[in-house]
Scaffold this active site. Structure first.
Site, PDB file in Angstrom:
ATOM      1  CD  GLU A 263      -2.010   2.197   1.542  1.00  0.00           C
ATOM      2  OE1 GLU A 263      -1.292   2.978   0.893  1.00  0.00           O
ATOM      3  OE2 GLU A 263      -2.617   2.504   2.589  1.00  0.00           O
ATOM      4  CB  CYS A 297      -1.571   6.442   2.302  1.00  0.00           C
ATOM      5  SG  CYS A 297      -2.556   5.549   3.487  1.00  0.00           S
ATOM      6  CD  GLU A 394       1.823   9.822  -0.896  1.00  0.00           C
ATOM      7  OE1 GLU A 394       2.810   9.100  -1.044  1.00  0.00           O
ATOM      8  OE2 GLU A 394       0.780   9.452  -0.324  1.00  0.00           O
TER       9      GLU A 394
END
Ligand code: ADP
Length: 490
Positions: A263, A297, A394
Site C-alpha cells: 500500500e 496515504c 505525493e
C-alpha cells in the site's frame, strides 16, 4: 525521554527492545526516536541487525510448527478478542503515545486510530473460525468418481513493515487478518514512530499468544527492513509506505517468490460537483488535507471543483485553512501538529516553494510555523494545473491543490490523470452522478459526501502505483491464506 515527554507517559511502561520468541531482549545498537514537537530525544530503541532478524524469523517459523499451528480458529479468535480488550484498556495511553511520537493532535488517535485498531482485531476475531473452502463438483478421474474441495491455509511467516503515520492502526490492519488466518509474524515498525507498535506487542504477549507468533524487530529500514524482505524463510511481505521502498520490496520478494501486499500512498482527488453541499464539502476537504498533518496515504490533495462553485469553494477553503490551529499535540485547541521529522518538514516546504515557482495561486499558508518543532503551515493553492509538480507528486504534508473543471467528463479525465489510485471522494447530491463517477474513477476506495469512511469490514488498497493487493474484510483473509485443492478418487 524529555521531561515533557515523560510527564505525558506512564514512566517505564514502553518496552524499547526486540521481542523474539516470547522474550524481550536488547540489540547491540539503538536508534534515537525524536519528539517532533520540539526536536528533543523521545526514546532510544533497540535497532535490530540482520542476525536479529534471522532469529526472529526462526522463532516465527518454530511457532508456526508448534501449538499455534494446531490451534483451532475459535481459539485464535478468543486470543484476538482478548487483545482487542487490552487495547481498549490501554486506549488512552496508546493515543498519547501516537500523539507524542508522530505529533498528531491527541483527539485524532482517540477518535480514529485506537477505536479502529480495536474494531479491526474484533472484526478478525470473528473471521478466525469462519475461514471456509468450497466443495467443487468434478466429472471424475479415469472412470472413477471424485470428491474435490478446497481449504484455506496460512501462508506461513509474514513480515509486516509498518509506516510512521498511523502505526497502531496499520499494524492492526496487517496483524489482525494474518493472525486470524493462523500465520506468524515478524513486525518492523518505522524508526520515526515505533512506540505504539512496541506497546501493542507487549499486549499481544499479555493476551497469551504463544511465544514466537508475533515478534518485533524495530530498526532502520535499510538494515532491519531490508534483511527481513530478503530473508528466504519469509513467505509474505505486507508493506505500507513509499512507492520507492515498495518497488525495492517487490524486487527483493521476487527472489524467492514471496507474496506481497503493498500500500503505497496516493494523490487522491476530491471532486466537487455543481450541486454539492458546499459547506459540507469544504469541511470534508479540509479534513482530507489536514487530518494527521496531511501525512495520510489517502489524503485528498487534488481538489477538483466545478467552475460554477469554484470561487465559493476556494474562498471557504481558504478560511477553513486559516482557521486551523497549529500547536502542541496535547493542547486541546490544536488542530494540526508538527510533521514527523525535519526531513519531512523540509520536503514539504520545498514542494510549497515549487508550487509558488510554478505559478499556482497561494490562497492560504505557504511557509513554516514560527515555533520549535517540525511545523508547516496548512497550505492551499488554487488555479493549479494537473501537470504541475504539486498536483502530480505525493507531498505527505498539509498542502492542497485546487483545480477547476467545466464538465463531468473533464473531472474524470483529470481525476484519473495520475500515477496513483488509492482513494477518491465525490461531493454531490445527485445519486446517479455519484454512482456513475464512483465507477469511472480509478481508485481502490471511493467515498461519496465524506472523507475516509474507513471500516475493517471493507477491503483497502490501491490501483496503479498506489499498490498491489487488498487488506481488511474477507479480502484480508484471502490475502493471508493459500488455497489448496484436495481431490479424493473414490
Ligand atoms: P518514509 O519515506 O515516509 O519514511 P518509507 O517507505 O521509507 O516511508 O518507510 C516505511 C517503512 O518501510 C518503515 O518501517 C521503514 O523503516 C521501512 N523501510 C524503509 N526502507 C526499507 C527497505 N529498503 N526495505 C524494507 N523496509 C524499508
Amino acid at each position: 525521554m524529555t521531561t515533557t515527554a515523560a510527564r505525558k507517559l506512564t514512566p517505564n511502561s514502553v518496552r524499547t527492545e526486540l521481542f523474539i520468541g516470547g522474550a524481550w531482549q536488547p540489540a547491540a545498537q539503538t536508534f534515537d526516536v525524536v519528539d517532533p514537537s520540539d526536536g528533543g530525544l523521545l526514546a532510544q530503541v533497540s535497532a535490530a541487525d540482520a542476525d536479529d532478524v534471522d532469529r526472529a524469523v526462526t522463532a516465527a517459523r518454530r511457532a508456526l510448527n508448534g501449538t499455534w499451528g494446531s490451534m483451532s480458529g475459535a481459539d485464535r479468535g478468543v486470543l484476538l478478542n482478548r487483545l482487542a480488550d487490552l487495547i481498549e484498556r490501554d486506549g488512552d495511553f496508546l493515543a498519547r503515545l501516537e500523539a507524542l511520537d508522530i505529533g498528531k493532535p491527541i483527539g485524532q488517535p482517540t477518535v480514529l486510530d485506537i477505536p479502529n485498531a480495536i474494531a479491526t482485531f474484533r472484526h478478525f476475531a470473528g473471521w478466525a473460525d469462519k475461514i471456509q473452502g468450497a466443495a467443487i463438483p468434478t466429472a471424475g478421474h479415469m472412470g472413477r468418481p471424485t470428491h474435490s474441495y478446497t481449504v484455506r491455509e496460512p501462508i506461513g511467516v509474514i513480515a509486516a513493515i509498518i509506516p510512521w503515520n498511523t502505526p497502531l492502526m496499520i499494524a492492526g490492519w496487517k496483524l489482525a487478518p494474518a493472525l486470524a488466518a493462523g500465520n506468524t509474524l515478524v513486525v518492523k515498525p518505522a524508526e520515526d514512530a515505533p512506540l505504539s507498535v512496541l506497546h501493542l506487542v507487549k499486549l499481544i504477549d499479555e493476551a497469551g499468544f504463544p511465544p514466537g507468533v508475533v515478534n518485533i524487530v524495530p530498526g532502520l529500514g535499510k538494515v532491519a527492513g531490508a534483511a527481513l524482505v530478503r530473508h528466504r524463510d519469509v513467505d509474505k511481505v505486507s508493506f505500507t509506505g513509499s512507492p520507492e521502498v515498495g518497488r525495492d520490496i517487490q524486487q527483493a520478494a521476487a527472489e524467492s517468490f514471496k507474496r506481497v501486499t503493498l500500500e503505497l500512498g496516493g494523490k487522491s482527488p476530491q471532486i466537487v460537483l455543481p450541486d454539492a453541499d458546499v459547506d459540507a464539502a469544504v469541511q470534508g476537504i479540509a479534513m482530507g488535507l489536514f487530518f494527521n498533518q496531511g501525512e495520510v496515504c489517502a489524503a485528498g490533495t487534488r481538489i477538483l471543483v466545478h467552475r460554477s462553485v469554484y470561487d465559493r469553494v476556494v474562498a471557504a477553503l481558504g478560511d477553513a485553512t486559516r482557521a486551523q490551529v497549529p500547536g502542541e499535540p496535547f493542547d486541546p485547541a490544536t488542530t494540526i501538529g508538527p510533521l514527523v521529522n525535519r526531513r519531512q518538514q523540509e520536503r514539504v516546504l520545498a514542494y510549497i516553494e515549487r508550487g509558488k515557482a510554478e505559478g499556482a495561486r497561494l490562497v492560504a499558508g505557504g511557509g513554516r510555523v514560527d515555533r520549535a518543532g517540525f511545523f508547516v503551515e496548512p497550505t492551499v493553492f488554487a488555479d493549479v494545473t494537473n501537470d504541475s509538480t504539486i498536483a502530480r507528486e505525493e507531498i505527505f504534508g498539509p498542502v492542497g491543490a485546487v483545480i477547476p473543471f467545466d464538465d463531468v467528463d473533464e473531472a474524470i479525465r483529470i481525476a484519473n490523470d495520475t500515477e496513483y489510485g488509492l482513494a477518491a471522494t465525490i461531493w454531490t447530491r445527485d445519486v446517479t452522478l455519484a454512482h456513475t463517477l464512483a465507477h469511472k474513477v480509478q481508485a481502490g476506495a471511493v467515498w461519496v459526501n465524506g472523507w475516509a469512511a474507513l471500516n475493517p469490514a471493507l477491503p483497502w488498497g490501491g490501483v496503479k502505483s498506489s499498490g498491489i493487493g487488498r487488506e481488511l474484510g474477507w479480502s484480508g483473509i484471502l490475502a493471508n491464506t493459500e488455497e489448496k485443492t484436495v481431490t479424493v478418487v473414490l
